[in-house]
Scaffold this active site. Structure first.
Site, mmCIF file in Angstrom:
data_model
loop_
_atom_site.group_PDB
_atom_site.id
_atom_site.type_symbol
_atom_site.label_atom_id
_atom_site.label_comp_id
_atom_site.label_asym_id
_atom_site.label_seq_id
_atom_site.Cartn_x
_atom_site.Cartn_y
_atom_site.Cartn_z
ATOM 1 N N LYS A 160 -4.799 4.610 -7.698
ATOM 2 C CA LYS A 160 -3.540 5.124 -7.145
ATOM 3 C C LYS A 160 -2.802 4.040 -6.371
ATOM 4 O O LYS A 160 -1.599 3.847 -6.544
ATOM 5 C CB LYS A 160 -3.846 6.309 -6.213
ATOM 6 C CG LYS A 160 -2.688 6.722 -5.339
ATOM 7 C CD LYS A 160 -3.035 7.901 -4.466
ATOM 8 C CE LYS A 160 -3.646 7.564 -3.124
ATOM 9 N NZ LYS A 160 -2.734 6.932 -2.139
ATOM 10 N N ASN A 161 -3.532 3.327 -5.518
ATOM 11 C CA ASN A 161 -2.872 2.361 -4.632
ATOM 12 C C ASN A 161 -2.409 1.099 -5.347
ATOM 13 O O ASN A 161 -1.715 0.276 -4.764
ATOM 14 C CB ASN A 161 -3.792 2.001 -3.463
ATOM 15 C CG ASN A 161 -3.907 3.152 -2.472
ATOM 16 O OD1 ASN A 161 -3.205 4.150 -2.599
ATOM 17 N ND2 ASN A 161 -4.790 3.009 -1.504
ATOM 18 N N ARG A 209 4.114 8.271 1.976
ATOM 19 C CA ARG A 209 4.589 7.105 2.729
ATOM 20 C C ARG A 209 4.823 5.896 1.852
ATOM 21 O O ARG A 209 5.681 5.072 2.136
ATOM 22 C CB ARG A 209 3.560 6.712 3.784
ATOM 23 C CG ARG A 209 3.164 7.809 4.706
ATOM 24 C CD ARG A 209 2.075 7.324 5.630
ATOM 25 N NE ARG A 209 2.469 6.056 6.216
ATOM 26 C CZ ARG A 209 3.257 5.929 7.269
ATOM 27 N NH1 ARG A 209 3.705 6.986 7.879
ATOM 28 N NH2 ARG A 209 3.582 4.749 7.722
ATOM 29 N N CYS A 225 1.862 10.466 10.830
ATOM 30 C CA CYS A 225 0.949 10.702 9.716
ATOM 31 C C CYS A 225 -0.354 11.197 10.310
ATOM 32 O O CYS A 225 -0.671 10.881 11.462
ATOM 33 C CB CYS A 225 0.797 9.375 8.993
ATOM 34 S SG CYS A 225 -0.642 9.191 7.991
ATOM 35 N N ARG A 231 1.209 4.618 12.017
ATOM 36 C CA ARG A 231 1.583 3.939 10.775
ATOM 37 C C ARG A 231 3.053 3.520 10.701
ATOM 38 O O ARG A 231 3.812 3.971 9.836
ATOM 39 C CB ARG A 231 1.227 4.802 9.558
ATOM 40 C CG ARG A 231 -0.256 5.046 9.457
ATOM 41 C CD ARG A 231 -0.635 5.780 8.230
ATOM 42 N NE ARG A 231 -0.746 4.919 7.057
ATOM 43 C CZ ARG A 231 -1.141 5.349 5.874
ATOM 44 N NH1 ARG A 231 -1.441 6.611 5.707
ATOM 45 N NH2 ARG A 231 -1.230 4.518 4.861
ATOM 46 N N ASP A 268 -10.618 3.589 3.780
ATOM 47 C CA ASP A 268 -10.508 4.715 2.846
ATOM 48 C C ASP A 268 -11.866 5.245 2.376
ATOM 49 O O ASP A 268 -11.925 6.236 1.653
ATOM 50 C CB ASP A 268 -9.657 4.314 1.625
ATOM 51 C CG ASP A 268 -8.172 4.256 1.944
ATOM 52 O OD1 ASP A 268 -7.776 4.675 3.051
ATOM 53 O OD2 ASP A 268 -7.393 3.792 1.081
ATOM 54 N N VAL A 323 -9.000 0.246 11.658
ATOM 55 C CA VAL A 323 -7.714 0.090 10.953
ATOM 56 C C VAL A 323 -6.699 1.141 11.411
ATOM 57 O O VAL A 323 -5.546 0.818 11.709
ATOM 58 C CB VAL A 323 -7.916 0.137 9.419
ATOM 59 C CG1 VAL A 323 -6.574 -0.020 8.703
ATOM 60 C CG2 VAL A 323 -8.888 -0.952 8.969
ATOM 61 N N ARG A 360 -3.691 14.592 -4.188
ATOM 62 C CA ARG A 360 -2.862 13.386 -4.045
ATOM 63 C C ARG A 360 -3.598 12.162 -4.579
ATOM 64 O O ARG A 360 -2.962 11.194 -4.986
ATOM 65 C CB ARG A 360 -2.544 13.125 -2.557
ATOM 66 C CG ARG A 360 -1.511 14.020 -1.971
ATOM 67 C CD ARG A 360 -1.128 13.532 -0.589
ATOM 68 N NE ARG A 360 -0.953 12.091 -0.621
ATOM 69 C CZ ARG A 360 -1.337 11.254 0.342
ATOM 70 N NH1 ARG A 360 -1.895 11.707 1.429
ATOM 71 N NH2 ARG A 360 -1.148 9.963 0.235
HETATM 72 C C1 UD1 Z 1 -2.673 1.121 2.409
HETATM 73 C C2 UD1 Z 1 -3.279 2.165 1.511
HETATM 74 C C3 UD1 Z 1 -4.137 3.145 2.329
HETATM 75 C C4 UD1 Z 1 -5.173 2.380 3.138
HETATM 76 C C5 UD1 Z 1 -4.527 1.279 3.952
HETATM 77 C C6 UD1 Z 1 -5.531 0.386 4.650
HETATM 78 C C7 UD1 Z 1 -1.610 2.372 -0.246
HETATM 79 C C8 UD1 Z 1 -0.561 3.211 -0.880
HETATM 80 N N1 UD1 Z 1 -2.205 2.893 0.839
HETATM 81 O O1 UD1 Z 1 -1.819 1.797 3.329
HETATM 82 O O2 UD1 Z 1 -4.796 4.026 1.412
HETATM 83 O O3 UD1 Z 1 -5.823 3.272 4.023
HETATM 84 O O4 UD1 Z 1 -3.725 0.430 3.093
HETATM 85 O O5 UD1 Z 1 -6.402 -0.156 3.746
HETATM 86 O O6 UD1 Z 1 -1.927 1.301 -0.698
HETATM 87 N N2 UD1 Z 1 0.814 -1.470 10.463
HETATM 88 C C9 UD1 Z 1 1.738 -1.739 11.453
HETATM 89 N N3 UD1 Z 1 3.008 -2.093 11.074
HETATM 90 C C10 UD1 Z 1 3.385 -2.194 9.776
HETATM 91 C C11 UD1 Z 1 2.432 -1.921 8.775
HETATM 92 C C12 UD1 Z 1 1.142 -1.563 9.157
HETATM 93 O O7 UD1 Z 1 1.440 -1.656 12.641
HETATM 94 O O8 UD1 Z 1 4.553 -2.517 9.495
HETATM 95 C C13 UD1 Z 1 -0.560 -1.051 10.836
HETATM 96 C C14 UD1 Z 1 -0.851 0.375 10.404
HETATM 97 O O9 UD1 Z 1 -0.412 1.307 11.359
HETATM 98 C C15 UD1 Z 1 -2.357 0.351 10.259
HETATM 99 C C16 UD1 Z 1 -2.633 -1.066 9.762
HETATM 100 O O10 UD1 Z 1 -1.491 -1.821 10.098
HETATM 101 O O11 UD1 Z 1 -2.968 0.550 11.501
HETATM 102 C C17 UD1 Z 1 -2.896 -1.180 8.279
HETATM 103 O O12 UD1 Z 1 -1.843 -0.571 7.564
HETATM 104 P P1 UD1 Z 1 -1.453 -1.020 6.091
HETATM 105 O O13 UD1 Z 1 -2.396 -2.051 5.594
HETATM 106 O O14 UD1 Z 1 0.001 -1.356 6.088
HETATM 107 O O15 UD1 Z 1 -1.687 0.311 5.254
HETATM 108 P P2 UD1 Z 1 -0.747 0.986 4.181
HETATM 109 O O16 UD1 Z 1 -0.128 -0.056 3.314
HETATM 110 O O17 UD1 Z 1 0.131 1.988 4.830
#
Ligand code: UD1
Length: 417
Positions: free
Chosen positions: A22-23, A92, A116, A121, A304, A326, A396
């Site tokens: 999915k990701n 998201r 979320c 996030r 995850d 995380v 999902r």
């Molecule tokens: C992706 C995955 C999700 C997985 C996560 C971490 C997809 C669609 N989803 O989510 O399943 O759990 O990676 O492996 O691929 N953060 C910030 N600012 C930002 C972006 C992120 O502070 O602009 C923080 C987030 O709040 C979180 C951490 O960074 O605490 C990691 O988030 P991120 O790696 O961005 O996860 P996603 O891409 O949302």
């Protein structure tokens, strides 16, 4: 509404096929927006998040045809650059259209995702990176409005590795003028697949899979043709299903190199994991041993898989500590596991799990995608009947999980509440 019913206590046996990730599928679907013409993507899982992505692509003007896990997407005409709140709030990852739309059309309007279940996030790092590429960003009525004549390459150092942020920036920088360097980039297998896919479209990206990625911007990209990699989280979930029931399962297309951290923890817990030609064979012990885990970015233990591993540790011999680094609020499954007899205490960002030899089925409620999977796993090993409600979360991210588990011998089915 539907629920999943499980009568636990059966050791799983046989073979199970892992679907497309999915990701990985989500960013690849949105990457098709970068090119004029028809892209073809195979091994797309049939999931609710994919349907949401399809809706979004159609709103933006793409023509989408789907059959048998393959998608043909003609993004020749982009009619809108707006990702509406109704879609972003249900998924998201919709914010991943920001980079492609900005790079291709010079304009994007994307709803801010808001809170979320597992944490705040924010997408501040996506926005900061795009600004460094020269985009003007403003907020308007809950929407991010981004504009740029042509993005310009820049050196971007992420404050922390972000999967989505790295993906958005990769897609934007692929069509920027000049060189972009992403430092402290995320290294997940899904990032590597996206970079390879973009390169096959004509992009010039090097270093994906390491913390430093270099992108030489090009003027135009060709449509994409690719097969989505296997879902390492679905694979890991089936591996724990085998382990928690003391079963023997070949998880087809589970890739060792994507699952090293999980494999090493399973082995520490006394689970046998052997690589075979077409996947990983997992054999559970009579009872797993308690081990500690700490989630982190790839190649660390994936957040995850945290909830599913906690289900396994609930049955373990001894006491384990699971630390979540995380996301700030990813222990929603704890209260539900407690209802099944698990002995778990939360201590800040850690959970202390005193393993019990026996848990009992109970009606429980899914709170997010991976929490749902952990409840199903616990139900497979618990005595009596477990009923998991609110399974729209499960749909999902897991395609027909109950059918795949039933084919391994589990007594599990879906019914109307
Ligand atoms: C992706 C995955 C999700 C997985 C996560 C971490 C997809 C669609 N989803 O989510 O399943 O759990 O990676 O492996 O691929 N953060 C910030 N600012 C930002 C972006 C992120 O502070 O602009 C923080 C987030 O709040 C979180 C951490 O960074 O605490 C990691 O988030 P991120 O790696 O961005 O996860 P996603 O891409 O949302």
């Amino acid at each position: 509404m539907e629920k999943i019913v499980i009568k636990g206590g059966v050791a799983l046996n046989g073979e199970v096929q892992v679907g497309g990730a999915k990701n990985s599928a989500l960013p690849l679907l949105f990457a098709t927006l970068l090119a004029d013409g028809t892209s073809e993507l195979c091994n797309i899982p049939a999931l609710r998040d994919i349907t949401t992505a399809e809706k979004l692509l159609k709103i933006l003007g793409a023509e989408v045809k789907a059959a048998d896990h393959c998608y043909r997407i003609d993004a020749s005409r982009i009619e809108s650059v707006e990702a509406p709140y109704e879609l972003v709030k249900t998924m998201r990852a919709s914010v991943l259209v920001l980079g492609p739309l900005l790079a291709r059309c010079g304009h994007a309007r994307v709803s801010l995702p808001g809170g979320c279940a597992i944490g705040a996030r924010p997408i501040n790092l996506h926005l900061k990176g795009l600004e460094q590429l020269g985009a003007k960003i403003k907020l308007d009525h809950g929407y991010v409005e981004a504009t740029a004549d042509r993005l310009k390459g820049a050196k971007i150092s992420f404050d922390m590795p972000t999967v989505g942020g790295t993906e958005n920036l990769l897609m934007a920088a692929a069509l920027a003028k000049g060189e972009t360097v992403l430092e402290n980039a995320a290294r997940e297998p899904e990032i590597v697949q996206l970079a390879e896919a973009l390169n096959s479209m004509g992009a010039q990206i090097e270093g994906a899979g390491t913390a430093i990625i270099q992108i030489q911007g090009v003027d135009k990209l060709m449509p994409l043709q690719c097969r989505v990699i296997p879902d390492r989280i679905e694979a890991g979930t089936f591996m724990i299903a085998a382990a928690i029931t003391g079963g023997n399962v070949l998880v087809r297309e589970a890739l060792r190199e994507d699952l090293e951290a999980l494999i090493s923890k399973l082995k520490e817990a006394g689970v046998s994991v052997e690589e075979e030609a077409d996947g990983l064979r997992v054999q559970g012990p009579r009872r797993p041993l308690a081990v500690d885990i700490r989630t982190s970015v790839f190649p660390g233990f994936p957040t995850d898989m945290q909830a599913q591993f906690m289900a396994l540790m609930s049955f373990a011999e001894g006491t384990s500590r699971i630390s979540e680094t995380v996301f700030e609020n990813r222990f929603m499954h704890v209260c539900e596991l407690q209802r099944m007899g698990a002995d778990i205490q939360i201590d800040g960002h850690s959970a202390i799990i005193r393993g019990t030899a026996q848990m009992t089925g109970a009606p429980v409620m899914a709170t997010d995608l991976r929490a749902s999977a952990s409840l199903i796993l616990a139900g497979l090993a618990a005595h009596n009947t477990t009923e998991v409600s609110r399974i729209y979360h499960l749909d999902r991210g897991y395609e027909k999980i109950e059918q795949k588990l039933a084919a391994l011998g589990a007594r599990i089915w879906r019914e109307q509440e």
